[in-house]
Design an enzyme around this catalytic site. Sequence first.
Site, PDB file in Angstrom:
ATOM      1  N   CYS A  14     -29.346 -21.621 -14.715  1.00  0.00           N
ATOM      2  CA  CYS A  14     -29.053 -22.951 -15.263  1.00  0.00           C
ATOM      3  C   CYS A  14     -28.850 -22.870 -16.764  1.00  0.00           C
ATOM      4  O   CYS A  14     -28.939 -21.801 -17.369  1.00  0.00           O
ATOM      5  CB  CYS A  14     -30.173 -23.935 -14.928  1.00  0.00           C
ATOM      6  SG  CYS A  14     -31.729 -23.550 -15.763  1.00  0.00           S
ATOM      7  N   CYS A  17     -31.462 -21.152 -18.929  1.00  0.00           N
ATOM      8  CA  CYS A  17     -31.389 -19.688 -19.012  1.00  0.00           C
ATOM      9  C   CYS A  17     -30.482 -19.275 -20.166  1.00  0.00           C
ATOM     10  O   CYS A  17     -30.834 -18.401 -20.971  1.00  0.00           O
ATOM     11  CB  CYS A  17     -30.845 -19.103 -17.706  1.00  0.00           C
ATOM     12  SG  CYS A  17     -31.881 -19.389 -16.266  1.00  0.00           S
ATOM     13  N   ASP A 424       7.997 -25.936 -38.482  1.00  0.00           N
ATOM     14  CA  ASP A 424       8.860 -25.133 -39.342  1.00  0.00           C
ATOM     15  C   ASP A 424      10.280 -25.245 -38.771  1.00  0.00           C
ATOM     16  O   ASP A 424      10.456 -25.552 -37.587  1.00  0.00           O
ATOM     17  CB  ASP A 424       8.368 -23.675 -39.322  1.00  0.00           C
ATOM     18  CG  ASP A 424       9.294 -22.762 -40.092  1.00  0.00           C
ATOM     19  OD1 ASP A 424       9.621 -23.099 -41.242  1.00  0.00           O
ATOM     20  OD2 ASP A 424       9.701 -21.724 -39.537  1.00  0.00           O
ATOM     21  N   ASP A 648       6.612 -19.496 -37.041  1.00  0.00           N
ATOM     22  CA  ASP A 648       6.777 -18.186 -36.416  1.00  0.00           C
ATOM     23  C   ASP A 648       6.885 -17.037 -37.411  1.00  0.00           C
ATOM     24  O   ASP A 648       6.876 -15.875 -37.021  1.00  0.00           O
ATOM     25  CB  ASP A 648       8.042 -18.175 -35.532  1.00  0.00           C
ATOM     26  CG  ASP A 648       9.315 -18.122 -36.374  1.00  0.00           C
ATOM     27  OD1 ASP A 648       9.343 -18.759 -37.447  1.00  0.00           O
ATOM     28  OD2 ASP A 648      10.261 -17.436 -35.965  1.00  0.00           O
ATOM     29  N   ASP A 652       4.736 -18.409 -42.746  1.00  0.00           N
ATOM     30  CA  ASP A 652       4.062 -19.558 -42.138  1.00  0.00           C
ATOM     31  C   ASP A 652       2.564 -19.315 -41.960  1.00  0.00           C
ATOM     32  O   ASP A 652       1.816 -20.254 -41.682  1.00  0.00           O
ATOM     33  CB  ASP A 652       4.670 -19.884 -40.761  1.00  0.00           C
ATOM     34  CG  ASP A 652       6.123 -20.335 -40.870  1.00  0.00           C
ATOM     35  OD1 ASP A 652       6.435 -21.041 -41.836  1.00  0.00           O
ATOM     36  OD2 ASP A 652       6.920 -19.964 -39.997  1.00  0.00           O
TER      37      ASP A 652
END
Length: 753
Positions: A14, A17, A424, A648, A652
């Site tokens: 549970c 634990c 972008d 990308d 950036d």
Amino acid sequence: MERKASIRISGMSCAACAARIEKKVSSLEGVKTTAVNLASEKAVVEFNPNVVKMHEIIESVQFLGYEAVEDNDGDRKEEEKRDLEIKNLRLLVLFSAVLSTPLILGMVLHLAGVELWPFHNGYFQLVVATPVQFIVGYRFYRNAYYALKAGAPNMDVLVAMGTSAAYFFSIYNVFFQYTAPGEMKDLYFEAAAVIITLILLGKYLEAAAKGKTSEAIKKLMGLQARTARVVRDRREEDIPVEDVKAGDIIVVRPGERIPVDGRITEGYSTVDESMLTGESIPVEKKFGDSVIGASINKTGAFKFEAVKVGKDTVLSQIVKMVEDAQGTKAPIQKIADRVSGIFVPAVIATAAVTFLIWYFGFGDFGKGLISAVSVLVIACPCALGLATPTAIMVGTGKGAEKGILIKGGENLERAYRIDTVVLDKTGTITTGKPEVTDILLGRGDGCYVPEEPSPRPESWRVLRFAASAEKKSEHPLGAAVFNKGKEIIGVDGIPGPEEFEAVPGKGVRARVEGSTVLVGTRKLMTENHVEFKGMEDLLRKLEEEGKTAMLVSIDGSVEGVLAVADTIKESSKEAVQKLQSMGIEIYMLTGDNNKTAQAVARQVGITDVVAEVLPGDKAREIEKLRNTNTQTEQNTRKQTRVVAMVGDGINDAPALAAADIGMAMGTGTDIAMEAADITLMRGDLRTIPLAIRLSRMTMRKIKQNLFWAFIYNIIGIPFAAAGLLNPVIAGGAMAFSSVSVVANSLTLKRFKD
């Protein structure tokens, strides 16, 4: 130097634990952070190996009574171990159900007023209940012992206490309770046995369901080739893919799966890379081109040199990223963590008070005991512990299937609050592969005339000098100019520059055959005192058409203009429309000039444009946007923006890191992907609204799970304390509460595009 490692843990029952393991490991000197995931049964530990060793961390977990081993990359035994656990649980449930059946039948007959030997014989019930209590229920006693030894009681303590109370009270009544002839003794063997059976059934169903939450990783791992045909000592031999080394020459035939990442050294073919890029059209591959492990060779045969093997391949990195994400916690999980830390002691105290009230207040020992047992067994910290991680596991796994790699639960939780997306331009909205569309020649009066589609020899001078200047440029616009020069003049006719300097955001400065050549923006010309005023109307016209106009100056005089256009991705306009329909504001951020940027923005439906931003200033623009307020029609109260940046390129990366959520196109650079919180592997902008919708759906499931987990306990415990719940019903409810949470999370698998 800090190290991050994953530990596989078995034996947790549970949330208590998980909380106990986190507390123990975090207390070790040299451990920076610890995150234990109940659903995946793993712990991610960040520590200083110079202060604490890995074996010390594992031993600290084992001291608490759990099995722990380091989770090595590429280990395939985990699935086998999970299958064995499920099989053992199934056998235990069947064994326990067979023994519990006569006890249940006896209870039903008793409620019907029918007494039938041997079902109501105390000695018979003792014989069939004892194996269930101590053989099937051994796991609860063992785990409860270690939990109490560590001073942190968990669900096993509740089950052990509740069933033991019912079992031993029944034994006492078998031997010492006096009943009049014809009366039945107060026996609760069926309660103890059936509670254990139902809870174990719940654990079995939970384990089977949890296995489905990680199906995405299994599918990814299933893509990898098992063997590779390697050339060694001039002979071809098939070896396990794990034995391939960097530098090996590998042969791939038509229809075969490429085993590792590499570079083609011989041959030509087309390769299906849809597993990574989502692009269904096979990609042509020739000498020098890169190939990706797990992609499928379609037509020709080729040889390639292994470059990345083992855990360094793209596929392994994707699997690792998904596993890491599934092992992390969302901030909302802290609510459940805080509750689970005090949950079990509070339940034990409630059960004790319940018994005392019934016994001393109403004088009913039996009712008090049974009500206390019901309180103990209906309380379910499991549901609290599974509410968040199961949803995150399914959500991130589903994202991986759709080409969306989400780095952790924290990013998943932040993504659902996104209200502003910054895109972008080059390589994100557009294809990033611009082409020269116009070559314009200058005259002494500064006027320009359009060139014919096939440039006349007099235009070669402009193109030749511009292509030479851009020969060493890595910018997409520079590459377009150089490629046009190769196409028209030929690579042999384009000399390399004697000097070269890239001017960020403005263009290039070069020396070609003794002449100073400038190729770039108005700013570049102005800074170098080059006159171009007579060309403003032409430049404006080109920019209104969405083209980038690049001035070409030779020895201080503008002799031409090159117009370059970058085509817009087919998915861009649709993606923008979907984001706008979701109530998200969209900005375009680009280093390109304002008119070109506005032309591109108009084509895709974006109204807010920030143009002419130098690479180093992009992060500053993101910060500025984050610190401004947003105000929607539905909500007139101003609130701080939650900004996602999508890009990308290398330039950036700072902006991706500065945003609340950075999204990198998987078709871009490794640096951008490293800086991002979410990677869109397919390079398709339509995956942006998809990622946001997925995060919103996942968060909805988490909130539903937490709500039902809390409500279940808030309502169930008082009912049990009031004596309105039979322990058997309480045990069944407890068992199926955690199953229902996992099942609700699994509904995310039905998520559609």
